[in-house]
Design a protein around this motif. Structure first.
Motif, PDB file in Angstrom:
ATOM      1  N   TYR A 116       9.361   7.521 -16.040  1.00  0.00           N
ATOM      2  CA  TYR A 116       8.467   8.647 -15.806  1.00  0.00           C
ATOM      3  C   TYR A 116       7.847   8.517 -14.427  1.00  0.00           C
ATOM      4  N   ARG A 117       7.356   9.648 -13.939  1.00  0.00           N
ATOM      5  CA  ARG A 117       6.667   9.679 -12.643  1.00  0.00           C
ATOM      6  C   ARG A 117       5.209   9.986 -12.891  1.00  0.00           C
ATOM      7  N   GLU A 118       4.356   9.283 -12.152  1.00  0.00           N
ATOM      8  CA  GLU A 118       2.921   9.459 -12.278  1.00  0.00           C
ATOM      9  C   GLU A 118       2.324   9.561 -10.875  1.00  0.00           C
ATOM     10  N   LEU A 119       1.380  10.453 -10.716  1.00  0.00           N
ATOM     11  CA  LEU A 119       0.705  10.626  -9.433  1.00  0.00           C
ATOM     12  C   LEU A 119      -0.394   9.568  -9.322  1.00  0.00           C
ATOM     13  N   GLU A 120      -0.306   8.718  -8.298  1.00  0.00           N
ATOM     14  CA  GLU A 120      -1.288   7.650  -8.107  1.00  0.00           C
ATOM     15  C   GLU A 120      -1.949   7.780  -6.733  1.00  0.00           C
ATOM     16  N   ARG A 121      -3.210   7.374  -6.698  1.00  0.00           N
ATOM     17  CA  ARG A 121      -3.937   7.354  -5.425  1.00  0.00           C
ATOM     18  C   ARG A 121      -3.762   5.975  -4.811  1.00  0.00           C
ATOM     19  N   LEU A 122      -3.241   5.929  -3.602  1.00  0.00           N
ATOM     20  CA  LEU A 122      -2.988   4.687  -2.891  1.00  0.00           C
ATOM     21  C   LEU A 122      -3.785   4.672  -1.590  1.00  0.00           C
ATOM     22  N   LEU A 123      -3.888   3.506  -0.984  1.00  0.00           N
ATOM     23  CA  LEU A 123      -4.588   3.348   0.296  1.00  0.00           C
ATOM     24  C   LEU A 123      -3.618   2.843   1.353  1.00  0.00           C
ATOM     25  N   ASP A 124      -3.733   3.410   2.576  1.00  0.00           N
ATOM     26  CA  ASP A 124      -2.915   2.896   3.670  1.00  0.00           C
ATOM     27  C   ASP A 124      -3.652   1.741   4.360  1.00  0.00           C
ATOM     28  N   GLN A 125      -3.093   1.227   5.467  1.00  0.00           N
ATOM     29  CA  GLN A 125      -3.685   0.070   6.148  1.00  0.00           C
ATOM     30  C   GLN A 125      -5.049   0.378   6.758  1.00  0.00           C
ATOM     31  N   ASN A 126      -5.390   1.652   6.966  1.00  0.00           N
ATOM     32  CA  ASN A 126      -6.698   2.040   7.519  1.00  0.00           C
ATOM     33  C   ASN A 126      -7.688   2.437   6.425  1.00  0.00           C
ATOM     34  N   ASN A 127      -7.362   2.134   5.187  1.00  0.00           N
ATOM     35  CA  ASN A 127      -8.187   2.472   4.029  1.00  0.00           C
ATOM     36  C   ASN A 127      -8.325   3.979   3.803  1.00  0.00           C
ATOM     37  N   ASN A 128      -7.349   4.736   4.249  1.00  0.00           N
ATOM     38  CA  ASN A 128      -7.310   6.168   3.972  1.00  0.00           C
ATOM     39  C   ASN A 128      -6.552   6.379   2.666  1.00  0.00           C
ATOM     40  N   GLY A 129      -7.105   7.194   1.816  1.00  0.00           N
ATOM     41  CA  GLY A 129      -6.463   7.457   0.537  1.00  0.00           C
ATOM     42  C   GLY A 129      -5.416   8.554   0.631  1.00  0.00           C
ATOM     43  N   TYR A 130      -4.357   8.400  -0.144  1.00  0.00           N
ATOM     44  CA  TYR A 130      -3.316   9.420  -0.257  1.00  0.00           C
ATOM     45  C   TYR A 130      -2.694   9.322  -1.642  1.00  0.00           C
ATOM     46  N   TYR A 131      -2.040  10.379  -2.055  1.00  0.00           N
ATOM     47  CA  TYR A 131      -1.416  10.430  -3.376  1.00  0.00           C
ATOM     48  C   TYR A 131       0.095  10.384  -3.240  1.00  0.00           C
TER      49      TYR A 131
END
Length: 155
Positions: free
Chosen positions: A115-130
């Protein structure tokens, strides 16, 4: 057009259910679901052993063999992709009619897939993205049902 082909196959399956895809081997019965293969790309096989006039036990299995369903999952059109399902069951007959067969069934269902799930992740600059993340799942259930099978017999 696909709808009309599917409807035709469903009616063909109902009309010849006991003639084409059920093998009666005395107290054993093996079933193949032709409509599932053609319409859904799933292989469905079932084995049933009759222990007496009223009781039977068996196991049923579904296996996904559809390239189009796998491609739809990879493209993000479907959130889940079931790979297989195994269903052992116990059945008790409530009727003796050969045309209408009413029964109570208790079964356990085990299936696995992705299954696929939408997760909130952080990049190296601490910016959030989904991002849609693919994961594996296993699912188990114990259920019971009251059902009927209709059989069309040729004379």
């Amino acid at each position: 057009m696909k709808k009309y082909i599917f409807i035709f196959l469903v009616f063909t399956q109902v009309s010849f259910a006991q003639e084409n895809n059920t093998f009666n081997l005395g107290k054993n019965e093996i079933k193949f679901d032709v409509v599932s293969i053609v319409a859904l790309g799933k292989i469905h096989v079932s084995y049933e052993r009759f222990l007496g006039d009223d009781f039977s036990i068996g196991i049923s299995g579904n296996f996904n063999q559809s390239k189009s369903r796998e491609e739809d999952f990879e493209r993000g059109k479907n959130r889940t992709l079931e790979e297989y399902q195994i269903i052992p069951f116990v059945r008790y007959s409530l009727s003796k009619s050969q045309i209408r067969y009413y029964f109570v069934e208790v079964f356990v269902s085990a299936n696995q897939g992705k299954y696929r799930e939408l997760e909130r992740l952080l990049d190296q600059n601490n910016n959030g993205y989904y991002e849609a993340v693919q994961k594996d799942y296993s699912d188990y259930a114990i259920e019971s049902l009251l059902d009927t099978n209709f059989t069309l017999k040729k004379n």
